[in-house]
Design an enzyme around this catalytic site. Structure first.
Site, PDB file in Angstrom:
ATOM      1  N   LYS A 126       0.869  -1.181   0.000  1.00 29.05           N
ATOM      2  CA  LYS A 126       0.000   0.000   0.000  1.00 29.05           C
ATOM      3  C   LYS A 126       0.897   1.218   0.000  1.00 29.05           C
ATOM      4  O   LYS A 126       2.041   1.151   0.470  1.00 29.05           O
ATOM      5  CB  LYS A 126      -0.888   0.006   1.256  1.00 29.05           C
ATOM      6  CG  LYS A 126      -2.122   0.874   1.114  1.00 29.05           C
ATOM      7  CD  LYS A 126      -3.286   0.147   0.461  1.00 29.05           C
ATOM      8  CE  LYS A 126      -4.423   1.080   0.156  1.00 29.05           C
ATOM      9  NZ  LYS A 126      -5.613   0.360  -0.307  1.00 29.05           N
ATOM     10  N   ASP A 166      -6.961   4.316  -4.595  1.00 24.48           N
ATOM     11  CA  ASP A 166      -7.643   4.207  -3.295  1.00 24.48           C
ATOM     12  C   ASP A 166      -8.244   5.600  -3.073  1.00 24.48           C
ATOM     13  O   ASP A 166      -8.459   6.337  -4.043  1.00 24.48           O
ATOM     14  CB  ASP A 166      -6.651   3.803  -2.192  1.00 24.48           C
ATOM     15  CG  ASP A 166      -7.343   3.442  -0.872  1.00 24.48           C
ATOM     16  OD1 ASP A 166      -7.921   2.363  -0.770  1.00 24.48           O
ATOM     17  OD2 ASP A 166      -7.332   4.275   0.080  1.00 24.48           O
TER      18      ASP A 166
HETATM   19  P1  NDP Z   1     -12.842   7.952  -3.013  1.00 24.38           P
HETATM   20  O1  NDP Z   1     -11.760   8.923  -2.809  1.00 24.38           O
HETATM   21  O2  NDP Z   1     -13.375   7.725  -4.383  1.00 24.38           O
HETATM   22  O3  NDP Z   1     -14.083   8.307  -2.058  1.00 24.38           O
HETATM   23  C1  NDP Z   1     -13.930   8.383  -0.686  1.00 24.38           C
HETATM   24  C2  NDP Z   1     -15.247   8.814  -0.069  1.00 24.38           C
HETATM   25  O4  NDP Z   1     -15.173   8.649   1.345  1.00 24.38           O
HETATM   26  C3  NDP Z   1     -15.584  10.272  -0.310  1.00 24.38           C
HETATM   27  O5  NDP Z   1     -16.962  10.436  -0.348  1.00 24.38           O
HETATM   28  C4  NDP Z   1     -14.976  10.949   0.917  1.00 24.38           C
HETATM   29  O6  NDP Z   1     -15.582  12.178   1.264  1.00 24.38           O
HETATM   30  C5  NDP Z   1     -15.273   9.920   1.994  1.00 24.38           C
HETATM   31  N1  NDP Z   1     -14.244  10.028   3.034  1.00 24.38           N
HETATM   32  C6  NDP Z   1     -12.916   9.843   2.896  1.00 24.38           C
HETATM   33  N2  NDP Z   1     -12.276  10.073   4.045  1.00 24.38           N
HETATM   34  C7  NDP Z   1     -13.233  10.426   4.918  1.00 24.38           C
HETATM   35  C8  NDP Z   1     -13.210  10.789   6.290  1.00 24.38           C
HETATM   36  N3  NDP Z   1     -12.064  10.819   6.977  1.00 24.38           N
HETATM   37  N4  NDP Z   1     -14.405  11.059   6.883  1.00 24.38           N
HETATM   38  C9  NDP Z   1     -15.560  11.028   6.186  1.00 24.38           C
HETATM   39  N5  NDP Z   1     -15.641  10.692   4.881  1.00 24.38           N
HETATM   40  C10 NDP Z   1     -14.506  10.398   4.278  1.00 24.38           C
HETATM   41  O7  NDP Z   1     -12.302   6.582  -2.383  1.00 24.38           O
HETATM   42  P2  NDP Z   1     -12.797   5.082  -2.646  1.00 24.38           P
HETATM   43  O8  NDP Z   1     -14.253   5.068  -2.878  1.00 24.38           O
HETATM   44  O9  NDP Z   1     -11.889   4.495  -3.630  1.00 24.38           O
HETATM   45  O10 NDP Z   1     -12.460   4.402  -1.221  1.00 24.38           O
HETATM   46  C11 NDP Z   1     -13.400   4.326  -0.169  1.00 24.38           C
HETATM   47  C12 NDP Z   1     -12.996   3.228   0.793  1.00 24.38           C
HETATM   48  O11 NDP Z   1     -12.961   1.979   0.094  1.00 24.38           O
HETATM   49  C13 NDP Z   1     -11.617   3.386   1.443  1.00 24.38           C
HETATM   50  O12 NDP Z   1     -11.652   2.834   2.747  1.00 24.38           O
HETATM   51  C14 NDP Z   1     -10.735   2.510   0.558  1.00 24.38           C
HETATM   52  O13 NDP Z   1      -9.570   2.075   1.236  1.00 24.38           O
HETATM   53  C15 NDP Z   1     -11.693   1.359   0.295  1.00 24.38           C
HETATM   54  N6  NDP Z   1     -11.367   0.530  -0.853  1.00 24.38           N
HETATM   55  C16 NDP Z   1     -11.270   1.081  -2.108  1.00 24.38           C
HETATM   56  C17 NDP Z   1     -10.981   0.280  -3.194  1.00 24.38           C
HETATM   57  C18 NDP Z   1     -10.981   0.810  -4.578  1.00 24.38           C
HETATM   58  O14 NDP Z   1     -10.896  -0.019  -5.507  1.00 24.38           O
HETATM   59  N7  NDP Z   1     -11.075   2.103  -4.812  1.00 24.38           N
HETATM   60  C19 NDP Z   1     -10.696  -1.157  -3.025  1.00 24.38           C
HETATM   61  C20 NDP Z   1     -10.922  -1.660  -1.678  1.00 24.38           C
HETATM   62  C21 NDP Z   1     -11.216  -0.816  -0.651  1.00 24.38           C
HETATM   63  P3  NDP Z   1     -14.749  13.541   1.028  1.00 24.38           P
HETATM   64  O15 NDP Z   1     -14.768  13.741  -0.447  1.00 24.38           O
HETATM   65  O16 NDP Z   1     -15.501  14.569   1.795  1.00 24.38           O
HETATM   66  O17 NDP Z   1     -13.372  13.301   1.577  1.00 24.38           O
END
Ligand code: NDP
Length: 445
Positions: A126, A166
């Site tokens: 990671k 991510d």
């Molecule tokens: P994105 O950046 O596309 O979206 C993240 C979302 O989560 C946004 O809506 C963001 O809101 C919100 N968010 C992030 N940090 C916080 C926080 N500290 N508090 C509240 N809301 C938060 O990321 P992904 O959708 O790719 O990832 C989301 C989750 O899924 C993560 O945990 C990631 O590790 C996990 N994941 C992702 C994979 C992938 O293929 N993308 C694979 C496996 C797991 P804001 O815009 O306001 O920050």
């Protein structure tokens, strides 16, 4: 906490104090696998536990770049190469101001077991940076990505370490990173996944994590002779994982009533339909706006500063970030009749929240099993790159469904407790055995 687990956790904490997220991820795994380790002196003799918590390599580097005003900015870059026993390091890059060594070590550690469950030959890694893409121009994001790759390129490669996206790293960032890698190395290889299909990406990769989390929920429901059809779901986040979770829920007849971002939650009791989802995708992926604009447009409630867990649902899909469901949220979910939690995010539930799910005997699919669809299709992207060909949407989706089913079966095999399936135990034990046995085969390295 059993004595052996406590002793081991004391050892981990003494070695790496100040890494609470990493300790949390290690505890969850070690708590599940200690009985297996105790029954197998071969693991103890080879110090598998002590070795598995120690990254094979940690890279930390300076990322200097110049913003649109001509000012020099300095960020910190990381890559954790955690374990390569079953394949090249594989895992995403996160760009978020909260990124630090503890968070990336927890994510890399989780990734080792997740990748093992996928049935594909991928080790765990990671990386990322404390860079915040929010509010930055495309030009600034490009300059940052180029500077980040100016250091990372010497440590990665199609057979060594293959990063992906991510939080904060989507198609745009992968494009800039890939372009710079190609320029520096003068070669076009599958060094990153999440590429656009027209230049080496796999169809279904953007959809894969969200789709996979829903397929996993569907598999869990089947064990109780239920289905997602006609159910109501809450989803947190509004990024990549959340968006495609909603899309697959719609395909399966499940109504989604919430989405969120770090400013709050929208609650739409009528359900997010395909037209509203298209609005969200445009809002988040192109305009890079805030989820509150959904409430303004469709006249529904915006719960400022709130997470979705007090909203009544049958199924919950935490899809934003770590520790976003605490013990009170979990109690609220159970009290309101939630029967299934399928985690799109990594480690979104605190250890106390997990206790609540397990005590209530609801179906709980932890992230390393439920969200493994993303890295699985990344693995399929690597296969297609090696073969120099592309599979159709249908082919990739069929393989994704097959992998999610296989992950579910492994959880059942190792997690059955009478009629209840403890997916935490099942996923951790199944993921561990494959990696631990491979480490034994390869000697003390
Ligand atoms: P994105 O950046 O596309 O979206 C993240 C979302 O989560 C946004 O809506 C963001 O809101 C919100 N968010 C992030 N940090 C916080 C926080 N500290 N508090 C509240 N809301 C938060 O990321 P992904 O959708 O790719 O990832 C989301 C989750 O899924 C993560 O945990 C990631 O590790 C996990 N994941 C992702 C994979 C992938 O293929 N993308 C694979 C496996 C797991 P804001 O815009 O306001 O920050």
């Amino acid at each position: 906490m059993p004595d052996k687990v406590q002793t081991f956790m004391d050892y981990v904490k003494a070695k790496d104090p100040g890494q609470p997220e990493f300790h949390q991820a290690v505890f969850e795994v070690v708590n599940s696998i200690m009985p297996v380790v105790e029954k197998n002196p071969k693991y103890q003799r080879a110090k598998i536990l002590e070795r598995i918590v120690e990254p094979e390599r940690v890279l930390m580097f300076r990322v200097p770049w110049v913003n649109d005003k001509g000012e020099v900015q300095v960020n910190r870059g990381f890559r954790i190469e955690m374990n390569s026993a079953i394949g090249p390091y594989k895992g995403g890059l996160r760009f978020h101001p909260s990124v630090n060594l503890s968070i990336l070590k927890f994510l890399a550690f989780e990734q080792v077991f997740k990748n093992s469950l996928t049935t594909l030959p991928m080790g765990g890694g990671k990386g990322g940076s404390d860079f915040d893409p929010k509010g930055k121009s495309d030009n600034e994001v490009m300059h940052f990505c180029q500077s980040f790759m100016n250091e990372l390129f010497r440590h990665i490669g199609a057979n060594t370490d293959v990063p992906a996206g991510d939080i904060g790293v989507g198609g745009r960032e992968i494009g800039f990173l890939f372009g710079q890698y190609k320029k520096l190395r003068n070669e076009f290889t599958g060094v990153l996944t999440g590429k656009a299909p027209k230049w080496g990406g796999s169809l279904i990769r953007p959809e894969a994590t969200g789709y996979g989390a829903v397929y996993f929920a569907d598999e869990m429901m089947k064990t109780r002779k239920q289905s997602l059809n006609g159910k109501t779901a809450t989803v947190s986040g509004s990024g990549n994982v959340a968006q495609y979770t909603v899309e697959k829920c719609l395909d399966l007849g499940c109504k989604v009533v919430t989405l969120s971002d770090s400013a709050g939650t929208i609650y739409d009791p009528k359900g997010i339909d395909r037209e509203k989802l298209a609005f969200v995708m445009e809002l988040k992926n192109v305009k890079r706006g805030r989820i509150k604009e959904y409430a303004d447009k469709y006249g529904c409630q915006f719960l400022a500063g709130k997470r979705p867990w007090a909203v009544k649902c049958d199924v919950a899909f935490p899809s934003a970030t770590q520790n976003e469901v605490d013990v009170n949220d979990a109690k609220e979910l159970v009290k309101n009749g939630c029967i299934c939690v399928s985690e799109g995010a990594n480690m979104p539930s605190t250890p106390e929240a997990i206790e609540v799910y397990l005590n209530a005997k609801i179906m709980y699919g932890l992230g390393k099993a439920a969200n493994a669809g993303g890295v699985s299709v990344s693995g399929l992207e690597m296969s297609q790159n090696s073969l120099h060909l592309s599979w159709t949407r249908e082919e990739v989706d069929k393989r994704l469904q097959g992998i999610m089913k296989a992950i579910h079966e492994q959880c059942v095999e190792h997690g059955k407790e009478g009629s209840f399936i403890n997916y935490v135990k099942g996923a951790n034990i199944a993921g561990f055995i494959k990696v631990a046995d491979s480490m034994l085969d390869q000697g003390v390295v």
